[in-house]
Design an enzyme around this catalytic site. Structure first.
Site, PDB file in Angstrom:
ATOM      1  N   HIS A  37      -4.761  -3.074   0.245  1.00 34.58           N
ATOM      2  CA  HIS A  37      -6.030  -2.655   0.841  1.00 34.58           C
ATOM      3  C   HIS A  37      -6.647  -1.603  -0.072  1.00 34.58           C
ATOM      4  CE1 HIS A  37      -8.134  -0.882   4.687  1.00 34.58           C
ATOM      5  NE2 HIS A  37      -8.991  -1.136   3.710  1.00 34.58           N
ATOM      6  N   GLU A  55      -7.275 -13.161  10.520  1.00 36.72           N
ATOM      7  CA  GLU A  55      -5.971 -12.497  10.640  1.00 36.72           C
ATOM      8  C   GLU A  55      -5.950 -11.842  12.008  1.00 36.72           C
ATOM      9  OE1 GLU A  55      -4.682  -9.824   7.517  1.00 36.72           O
ATOM     10  OE2 GLU A  55      -3.244  -8.876   8.888  1.00 36.72           O
ATOM     11  N   ARG A  62       2.448  12.594  -5.003  1.00 38.11           N
ATOM     12  CA  ARG A  62       2.834  13.432  -6.123  1.00 38.11           C
ATOM     13  C   ARG A  62       1.811  13.412  -7.262  1.00 38.11           C
ATOM     14  NH1 ARG A  62       7.846  15.788  -7.614  1.00 38.11           N
ATOM     15  NH2 ARG A  62       8.270  17.034  -5.799  1.00 38.11           N
ATOM     16  N   ARG A  87      -7.046   6.223  -0.912  1.00 34.34           N
ATOM     17  CA  ARG A  87      -5.912   7.106  -0.570  1.00 34.34           C
ATOM     18  C   ARG A  87      -4.576   6.563  -1.076  1.00 34.34           C
ATOM     19  NH1 ARG A  87      -5.549   6.319   5.925  1.00 34.34           N
ATOM     20  NH2 ARG A  87      -7.641   7.175   5.823  1.00 34.34           N
ATOM     21  N   HIS A  88      -4.487   5.256  -1.298  1.00 33.78           N
ATOM     22  CA  HIS A  88      -3.224   4.741  -1.860  1.00 33.78           C
ATOM     23  C   HIS A  88      -3.483   3.827  -3.059  1.00 33.78           C
ATOM     24  CE1 HIS A  88      -4.243   1.737   1.167  1.00 33.78           C
ATOM     25  NE2 HIS A  88      -3.729   2.416   2.168  1.00 33.78           N
ATOM     26  N   THR A  99      -4.212   4.424   9.860  1.00 34.46           N
ATOM     27  CA  THR A  99      -4.137   3.042   9.399  1.00 34.46           C
ATOM     28  C   THR A  99      -5.254   2.272  10.107  1.00 34.46           C
ATOM     29  OG1 THR A  99      -2.694   1.102   9.193  1.00 34.46           O
ATOM     30  CG2 THR A  99      -2.430   2.426  11.175  1.00 34.46           C
ATOM     31  N   THR A 100      -5.436   0.992   9.736  1.00 35.48           N
ATOM     32  CA  THR A 100      -6.529   0.215  10.327  1.00 35.48           C
ATOM     33  C   THR A 100      -6.348   0.123  11.847  1.00 35.48           C
ATOM     34  OG1 THR A 100      -6.354  -1.098   8.320  1.00 35.48           O
ATOM     35  CG2 THR A 100      -7.844  -1.902  10.020  1.00 35.48           C
ATOM     36  N   HIS A 138       0.014  -6.456  11.301  1.00 37.53           N
ATOM     37  CA  HIS A 138      -0.125  -5.053  11.701  1.00 37.53           C
ATOM     38  C   HIS A 138       0.956  -4.664  12.690  1.00 37.53           C
ATOM     39  CE1 HIS A 138      -1.781  -1.104  12.230  1.00 37.53           C
ATOM     40  NE2 HIS A 138      -2.572  -1.368  11.210  1.00 37.53           N
ATOM     41  N   GLY A 139       1.779  -3.731  12.273  1.00 34.15           N
ATOM     42  CA  GLY A 139       2.821  -3.200  13.148  1.00 34.15           C
ATOM     43  C   GLY A 139       4.015  -4.123  13.316  1.00 34.15           C
ATOM     44  N   ARG A 162      -8.973   0.920  -0.245  1.00 32.06           N
ATOM     45  CA  ARG A 162      -9.819   1.671   0.689  1.00 32.06           C
ATOM     46  C   ARG A 162     -10.914   2.407  -0.062  1.00 32.06           C
ATOM     47  NH1 ARG A 162      -7.317   2.648   5.979  1.00 32.06           N
ATOM     48  NH2 ARG A 162      -9.049   4.070   6.210  1.00 32.06           N
ATOM     49  N   GLY A 183       3.712  -4.660   5.971  1.00 29.56           N
ATOM     50  CA  GLY A 183       3.797  -3.599   4.974  1.00 29.56           C
ATOM     51  C   GLY A 183       4.750  -2.488   5.339  1.00 29.56           C
ATOM     52  N   HIS A 184       4.360  -1.669   6.299  1.00 30.55           N
ATOM     53  CA  HIS A 184       5.063  -0.420   6.577  1.00 30.55           C
ATOM     54  C   HIS A 184       6.550  -0.627   6.829  1.00 30.55           C
ATOM     55  CE1 HIS A 184       6.209   3.132   9.008  1.00 30.55           C
ATOM     56  NE2 HIS A 184       5.503   3.730   8.076  1.00 30.55           N
ATOM     57  N   GLU A 225      -7.497  -6.803   0.736  1.00 33.00           N
ATOM     58  CA  GLU A 225      -8.174  -6.337   1.954  1.00 33.00           C
ATOM     59  C   GLU A 225      -9.259  -5.356   1.553  1.00 33.00           C
ATOM     60  OE1 GLU A 225      -5.367  -4.453   4.487  1.00 33.00           O
ATOM     61  OE2 GLU A 225      -4.217  -6.267   4.841  1.00 33.00           O
ATOM     62  N   ASP A 227       0.817  -1.227   0.000  1.00 30.09           N
ATOM     63  CA  ASP A 227       0.000   0.000   0.000  1.00 30.09           C
ATOM     64  C   ASP A 227       0.846   1.270   0.000  1.00 30.09           C
ATOM     65  OD1 ASP A 227      -2.239  -1.578   0.186  1.00 30.09           O
ATOM     66  OD2 ASP A 227      -2.612  -1.178   2.305  1.00 30.09           O
ATOM     67  N   HIS A 228       1.921   1.255   0.806  1.00 30.31           N
ATOM     68  CA  HIS A 228       2.654   2.508   0.989  1.00 30.31           C
ATOM     69  C   HIS A 228       3.578   2.853  -0.176  1.00 30.31           C
ATOM     70  CE1 HIS A 228       0.554   3.226   4.510  1.00 30.31           C
ATOM     71  NE2 HIS A 228       1.127   2.297   5.242  1.00 30.31           N
TER      72      HIS A 228
HETATM   73  N1  PXP Z   1      -3.041  -6.497   8.053  1.00 26.50           N
HETATM   74  C1  PXP Z   1      -4.066  -5.631   7.913  1.00 26.50           C
HETATM   75  C2  PXP Z   1      -5.452  -6.151   7.954  1.00 26.50           C
HETATM   76  C3  PXP Z   1      -3.821  -4.270   7.667  1.00 26.50           C
HETATM   77  O1  PXP Z   1      -4.860  -3.412   7.505  1.00 26.50           O
HETATM   78  C4  PXP Z   1      -2.484  -3.820   7.582  1.00 26.50           C
HETATM   79  C5  PXP Z   1      -2.198  -2.376   7.321  1.00 26.50           C
HETATM   80  O2  PXP Z   1      -2.744  -1.972   6.128  1.00 26.50           O
HETATM   81  C6  PXP Z   1      -1.459  -4.756   7.729  1.00 26.50           C
HETATM   82  C7  PXP Z   1      -1.757  -6.085   7.993  1.00 26.50           C
HETATM   83  C8  PXP Z   1      -0.021  -4.372   7.596  1.00 26.50           C
HETATM   84  O3  PXP Z   1       0.346  -3.563   8.652  1.00 26.50           O
HETATM   85  P1  PXP Z   1       1.754  -2.818   8.618  1.00 26.50           P
HETATM   86  O4  PXP Z   1       1.727  -1.886   7.463  1.00 26.50           O
HETATM   87  O5  PXP Z   1       1.817  -2.144   9.931  1.00 26.50           O
HETATM   88  O6  PXP Z   1       2.800  -3.899   8.444  1.00 26.50           O
END
Ligand code: PXP
Length: 251
Positions: free
Chosen positions: A53, A161, A28, A59-60, A110-111, A201-202, A55, A223-224, A80, A19-20
């Site tokens: 994802h 998940e 841009r 946004r991305h 974020t979620t 996530h995270g 959305r 992701g991030h 997602e 996503d990022h």
């Molecule tokens: N899983 C879900 C359901 C998410 O919404 C996200 C963030 O979009 C992630 C995993 C990944 O999280 P992170 O970007 O913090 O690794």
């Protein structure tokens, strides 16, 4: 592997959330960096799946990205999405092999938190059935709570998940251990209920290993942290390439 002491461990898949990459492009309003190219590189590096994802606020990731990813990705796309009519209809038309239903709020960065399954279980059940009808394996993004795991199975999901955000954001080692224990317990309950176990996530290079060691866990979505690191470890090469062009222009 019969007789192996690792026989109880299910194979772990790494799904890279790109996503990022699209977030940087959208900043841009141009066409780079292209998340589809990032997906190809992630697969070549060994990713087992690509997560995006789509959305409602776009946004991305954009609809065109998802279409191109379905045509390009050789592993699988984990799409997602929120339980929202427009997005659900699009997902049905794409027939994704895997989907993850997530909560979505317009203002969030974020979620935040897992799905609230008690809010409108009928709507959720219908969404799961609609996606399964087009051949999708449906996962629900939930907090690692035994009751919510049970409700997920009752709604007919194929997998859950487990939200690792509380673990990732724990203020100290004891709090992280407590959160890890919740994740382990939820993973055991989910597997016992016949659900596939995913988590995410995270997660970062520093905190991923205890989660990756949970035996029932079969997929991590990250992701991030990966996108952040790729910017840093790619910086030196990117600057060298630009510097070389500047030198060549003067010779
Ligand atoms: N899983 C879900 C359901 C998410 O919404 C996200 C963030 O979009 C992630 C995993 C990944 O999280 P992170 O970007 O913090 O690794």
């Amino acid at each position: 592997m019969p007789g192996s002491s690792f026989a109880h461990l299910v194979e772990m898949r790494l799904c890279v959330n790109i996503d990022h990459v699209a977030t940087v492009r959208q900043a841009r309003g141009t066409d780079e960096p292209d998340p589809v190219r990032a997906a190809v590189l992630a697969e070549l590096a060994g990713a087992n799946g690509i997560t995006v994802h789509l959305r409602e606020d776009r946004r991305h990731i954009q609809d065109r990205d998802v279409e191109l990813l379905f045509a390009t990705v050789r592993t699988y796309v984990n799409l997602e999405l929120a339980v929202a009519d427009g997005i659900l209809s699009l997902a049905e038309s794409w027939r994704p092999s895997q989907t993850t239903l997530v909560p979505e709020k317009r203002q969030e960065i974020t979620t935040e938190g897992g799905l609230d399954l008690s809010q409108d279980p009928g709507r959720l059940k219908e969404a799961i059935a609609r996606l399964q009808a087009v051949g999708s394996r449906v996962s629900l993004f939930i907090d690692p709570d035994p009751d919510v795991v049970g409700e997920s199975a009752a709604l007919g999901a194929d997998a859950v998940e487990l939200h690792t955000g509380e673990y990732a954001n724990a203020s100290d080692a004891d709090a992280a251990d407590r959160e890890l224990e919740r994740l382990r317990r939820a993973a055991t309950d989910a597997a016992a209920a016949g659900l596939g176990v995913h988590a995410g996530h995270g997660l970062t290079y520093e905190n991923v290993m205890p989660v990756a060691a949970i035996p029932e866990c079969e997929e991590l979505n990250i992701g991030h942290s990966i996108v952040s690191r790729s910017i840093l470890i790619g910086m030196e090469r990117a600057v060298c390439e630009m510097g070389e062009l500047l030198r060549r222009a003067r010779t």
